[in-house]
Design a protein around this motif. Structure first.
Motif, PDB file in Angstrom:
ATOM      1  N   VAL A 380       0.822  -1.206   0.000  1.00 25.69           N
ATOM      2  CA  VAL A 380       0.000   0.000   0.000  1.00 25.69           C
ATOM      3  C   VAL A 380       0.858   1.260   0.000  1.00 25.69           C
ATOM      4  N   ASN A 381       1.974   1.227   0.716  1.00 23.87           N
ATOM      5  CA  ASN A 381       2.821   2.404   0.840  1.00 23.87           C
ATOM      6  C   ASN A 381       3.751   2.507  -0.367  1.00 23.87           C
ATOM      7  N   ALA A 382       3.694   3.643  -1.061  1.00 26.04           N
ATOM      8  CA  ALA A 382       4.455   3.781  -2.305  1.00 26.04           C
ATOM      9  C   ALA A 382       5.961   3.763  -2.061  1.00 26.04           C
ATOM     10  N   GLU A 383       6.390   4.241  -0.906  1.00 27.00           N
ATOM     11  CA  GLU A 383       7.832   4.206  -0.627  1.00 27.00           C
ATOM     12  C   GLU A 383       8.307   2.775  -0.447  1.00 27.00           C
ATOM     13  N   ASN A 384       7.459   1.964   0.184  1.00 26.24           N
ATOM     14  CA  ASN A 384       7.792   0.549   0.334  1.00 26.24           C
ATOM     15  C   ASN A 384       7.843  -0.135  -1.023  1.00 26.24           C
ATOM     16  N   GLN A 385       6.855   0.213  -1.872  1.00 24.00           N
ATOM     17  CA  GLN A 385       6.799  -0.387  -3.194  1.00 24.00           C
ATOM     18  C   GLN A 385       8.095  -0.101  -3.955  1.00 24.00           C
ATOM     19  N   LYS A 386       8.529   1.147  -3.808  1.00 24.31           N
ATOM     20  CA  LYS A 386       9.743   1.544  -4.503  1.00 24.31           C
ATOM     21  C   LYS A 386      10.961   0.827  -3.932  1.00 24.31           C
ATOM     22  N   ALA A 387      10.983   0.662  -2.618  1.00 23.49           N
ATOM     23  CA  ALA A 387      12.105  -0.046  -2.005  1.00 23.49           C
ATOM     24  C   ALA A 387      12.175  -1.465  -2.552  1.00 23.49           C
ATOM     25  N   VAL A 388      11.011  -2.087  -2.728  1.00 21.83           N
ATOM     26  CA  VAL A 388      10.968  -3.465  -3.226  1.00 21.83           C
ATOM     27  C   VAL A 388      11.475  -3.531  -4.666  1.00 21.83           C
ATOM     28  N   THR A 389      10.934  -2.681  -5.544  1.00 21.17           N
ATOM     29  CA  THR A 389      11.375  -2.757  -6.948  1.00 21.17           C
ATOM     30  C   THR A 389      12.830  -2.297  -7.073  1.00 21.17           C
ATOM     31  N   ASN A 390      13.246  -1.361  -6.228  1.00 21.12           N
ATOM     32  CA  ASN A 390      14.636  -0.910  -6.301  1.00 21.12           C
ATOM     33  C   ASN A 390      15.606  -1.995  -5.872  1.00 21.12           C
ATOM     34  N   SER A 391      15.166  -2.902  -4.990  1.00 15.70           N
ATOM     35  CA  SER A 391      16.082  -3.966  -4.585  1.00 15.70           C
ATOM     36  C   SER A 391      16.365  -4.874  -5.784  1.00 15.70           C
ATOM     37  N   ILE A 392      15.393  -4.981  -6.695  1.00 13.69           N
ATOM     38  CA  ILE A 392      15.642  -5.759  -7.916  1.00 13.69           C
ATOM     39  C   ILE A 392      16.681  -5.048  -8.772  1.00 13.69           C
ATOM     40  N   GLN A 393      16.509  -3.729  -8.905  1.00 13.88           N
ATOM     41  CA  GLN A 393      17.488  -2.964  -9.686  1.00 13.88           C
ATOM     42  C   GLN A 393      18.879  -3.067  -9.062  1.00 13.88           C
TER      43      GLN A 393
END
Lengths: 418, 290
Positions: A380-393
């Motif tokens: 739900v939290n967009a910052e968390n979402q970004k942290a998740v996709t950024n870990s892939i990057q």
């Protein structure tokens, strides 16, 4: 001097008059003098207004005492301003909501009318409208359907004797075969949408649960747990073995799409929404959807990932709930939904829809399979979402899976602490 | 006395515009920075200075701040040097020089969103112009993932920023060069000064006011860069190009944390204020000396 002053006065009067006219227009006029009821339909699909207008015309013909006034905002605007507009009840008797964060916020604000038990729900595929239910009640019905799964080129697969693999070893083997033959196995838009799309099918069987990311956000599970580190490790494996195009992190959506459309890549890690666009650019393309199965075949619980969105609902503050419900029922008729689907090129969540185009039918094949609601959207939290996709990057950029997971978890921990 | 009052009347439109468009939003931003407002709900709670504390503690905020500093330093140094060199080369009013000046100025008239999109395509690792040219020139080893490599993405964007604005700064330098009296140069030449000496003793000191303008303008411009990064990488990969403006934007418009974003904006405002203050002081000193 005098003429100038008169002119100025005249101008002032005109401005005032205009303001008066405009403010009169802005006022609510939902109950017109002729006894007709006007309901407002608020959504963000500006590109679908033509189709919707046709549907509305048909509805108004059937219900001569109801006028439907359609208003659209851009999707960005919709995320930010819809709630304020809906709250005062003047617009959006029928409205659309995004799943995830917006749905939660609107539900918390009590803006949904309970649709549980309404007969219109029978027209929908029950598995696909769960995103609109909460606490055992159906608050909204998702209308559009997207499968967030890689698209594959059937002709290339056939040429090398490949079929959609059933387990991780099979997937790696297929990628190797493609690579050995000079084909890019997976076109991956690592610079923008890639991680957010591909993570869904990559994680779905590593942690086959609907609420794993909800648990991560509440602190009950961590990204440093087995499921995410394994997912990152598998991303790294694909990258290290050269199964993505070179420099995938610098590649954006259109460029990755081009590699697939030109037949240079056998798979495109995006979603079914891209099918018709691809077909438009290369009508020869034979496309299908597949998902990487990241575990052994017997452990695979899900076959794919879907997102149901454009969740239609009736505003609880509406002054005309009966008329609003009638319009929603009309939209839920299979023939109307089919008209919408075929004219806009969108799959819908309803049962027994006859699709005209090849691309819509490709996605339709997945309606009866076991698919999971897009895991990324449950963050739900967009910052968390970004942290998740950024870990892939981060992993694709050379970090170890453990380190990347740890860095992302640190950001999520901060969010939990707030 | 009446005249005084009348003068105030003339200032009124300006004051109204400034108050409505700058002072009021800034003050309401300050107000919301003490709340947990989500940007849409009618209600919110006061949370004191928690948002400021969270900002300073935030891993992403720190990354964004460091990226901002790096970006600023690179752009300020390179853009000033490049525009100065261009200005020195193209200072004379010959026809070719005027054509070249216009060419170098050209990127400045493009909207930065178009610039970002154009360069996104140039930088694309597989189908981009840059890598393709390097490949056909046999320089495969130099091919890179320009916006995809976390180590160079920020500098790749800094380069685009410089590409887009160096021409503009060049014009300021050229104006400054034209303001230097020709007799000084002539006298120096008669006295036997070489090119380096003329530049060091005459051109550069007299160019200092222009340099101050260029540097201060570039500093602020690069500190609040947003559009290029937003279009080209949106802060990625893995926060490598996240700067304060994109950080604030993401907080407000994708995370619905208006309170926190307001606190970020206030910190940003203070930083910009400090920067501007020092630059004005430097400018004034330069002006006094010149």
């Amino acid at each position: 001097m005098k003429t100038q002053r008169t002119r100025l006065a005249l101008l002032l009067v005109m401005v005032l008059a205009l303001t008066g006219v405009l403010s009169a227009c802005g006022g609510g006029s939902d109950q017109a003098a002729n006894g007709k009821v006007t309901i407002s339909f608020l959504h963000w699909r500006g590109e679908d207004t033509q189709t919707f207008q046709k549907i509305i015309d048909a509805f108004e013909q059937k219900n001569p005492n109801i006028v439907v006034d359609m208003q659209t905002l851009t999707s960005d605007q919709y995320q930010t301003t819809a709630q304020a507009k809906l709250t005062d009840g003047s617009v959006g008797d029928v409205f659309a909501s995004f799943p995830g964060a917006q749905f939660e916020a609107l539900a918390k604000a009590g803006l949904f009318t309970d649709l549980t038990g309404e007969s219109l729900l029978k027209n929908y595929n029950a598995n696909l409208i769960e995103a609109g239910s909460k606490d055992g009640k159906q608050w909204a019905v998702p209308y559009q359907l997207v499968y967030n799964m890689p698209i594959y080129n059937k002709a290339i697969f056939e040429q090398y004797g490949l079929t959609p693999p059933k387990d991780w070893d099979g997937f790696l083997k297929a990628c190797q075969t493609l690579k050995d033959n000079g084909i890019i196995p997976i076109a991956f838009a690592g610079g923008d949408i890639g991680p957010g799309q591909f993570m869904n099918t990559m994680v779905m069987n590593n942690e086959p649960s609907e609420d794993i990311f909800t648990k991560v956000e509440s602190g009950q599970a961590k990204l440093t747990d087995e499921f995410w580190v394994k997912t990152l490790t598998q991303f790294k494996e694909l990258n290290d073995k050269g199964y993505f195009q070179p420099n995938s992190l610098g590649t954006k959506d259109p460029a990755a799409g081009a590699l697939f459309i030109q037949g240079k890549a056998a798979m495109l890690a995006s979603g079914s929404y891209q099918l018709s666009q691809n077909a438009k650019q290369n009508p020869e393309l034979q496309q299908g959807l597949l998902a990487p199965i990241t575990v052994s075949a017997d452990q695979a619980k899900y076959e794919g990932v879907h997102t149901s969105t454009f969740m239609l609902a009736v505003n609880s503050r509406s002054k005309h709930p009966e008329e609003a419900k009638k319009f929603l029922e009309f939209l839920s008729q299979p023939d109307i939904a089919a008209q919408y689907a075929n004219e806009t090129g969108q799959n819908v969540t309803l049962k027994d829809i006859k699709y005209d185009s090849k691309e819509l039918n490709i996605a339709q094949e997945w309606a009866d399979k076991k698919t999971l609601f897009q895991p990324r959207y449950t963050i739900v939290n967009a910052e968390n979402q970004k942290a998740v996709t950024n870990s892939i990057q981060a992993v694709l950029g050379g970090a170890t899976p453990e380190q990347a997971a740890q860095d992302a978890q640190a950001i999520i921990d901060q969010q939990i602490g707030r | 006395m009446i005249n005084r009052k009348l003068l105030w009347l003339f200032m009124l439109p300006g004051i109204l515009l400034y108050t409505g468009l700058f002072v009021y939003p800034a003050l309401s931003g300050l107000f919301y920075s003490f709340t947990n407002w989500d940007g849409v709900s009618p209600s919110y709670d006061f949370v004191g200075v928690a948002n400021y504390k969270d900002s300073f503690d935030s891993i992403t905020f720190r990354k964004a701040f460091m990226n901002n500093i790096k970006f600023m330093i690179v752009v300020v140094v390179l853009q000033t040097v490049i525009s100065l060199v261009l200005a020195l080369v193209l200072a004379k009013n010959s026809r070719t020089h005027v054509v070249f000046r216009a060419l170098y100025f050209f990127p400045a008239i493009l909207s930065s969103v178009s610039v970002g999109l154009i360069w996104s395509f140039i930088y694309d690792p597989s189908i981009g112009l840059l890598n393709m040219s390097l490949q056909s020139a046999g320089l495969d080893s130099l091919m890179g993932s320009w916006t995809g490599d976390a180590k160079i993405a920020l500098y790749a964007i800094a380069f685009v920023q410089i590409w887009a604005h160096a021409g503009q700064m060049m014009i300021i330098f050229i104006a400054g060069l034209h303001a230097i009296p020709g007799e000084l140069m002539e006298a120096a030449r008669i006295d036997g000064a070489n090119r380096m000496q003329i530049f060091g003793r005459i051109t550069w000191p007299l160019l200092a006011p222009s340099a101050a303008i260029v540097i201060s303008y570039t500093t602020i411009q690069s500190f609040k860069a947003f559009d290029l990064i937003f279009v080209m990488t949106d802060g990625g990969p893995n926060y490598a190009t996240e700067i304060l403006t994109t950080y604030i934007y993401h907080l407000a418009f994708s995370n619905y944390s208006f309170g926190l974003a307001s606190a970020g904006s206030m910190i940003f405002l203070v930083l910009l204020g400090i920067l501007t203050f020092f630059q004005f002081r430097a400018l004034r000193q330069e002006g006094a000396r010149g």
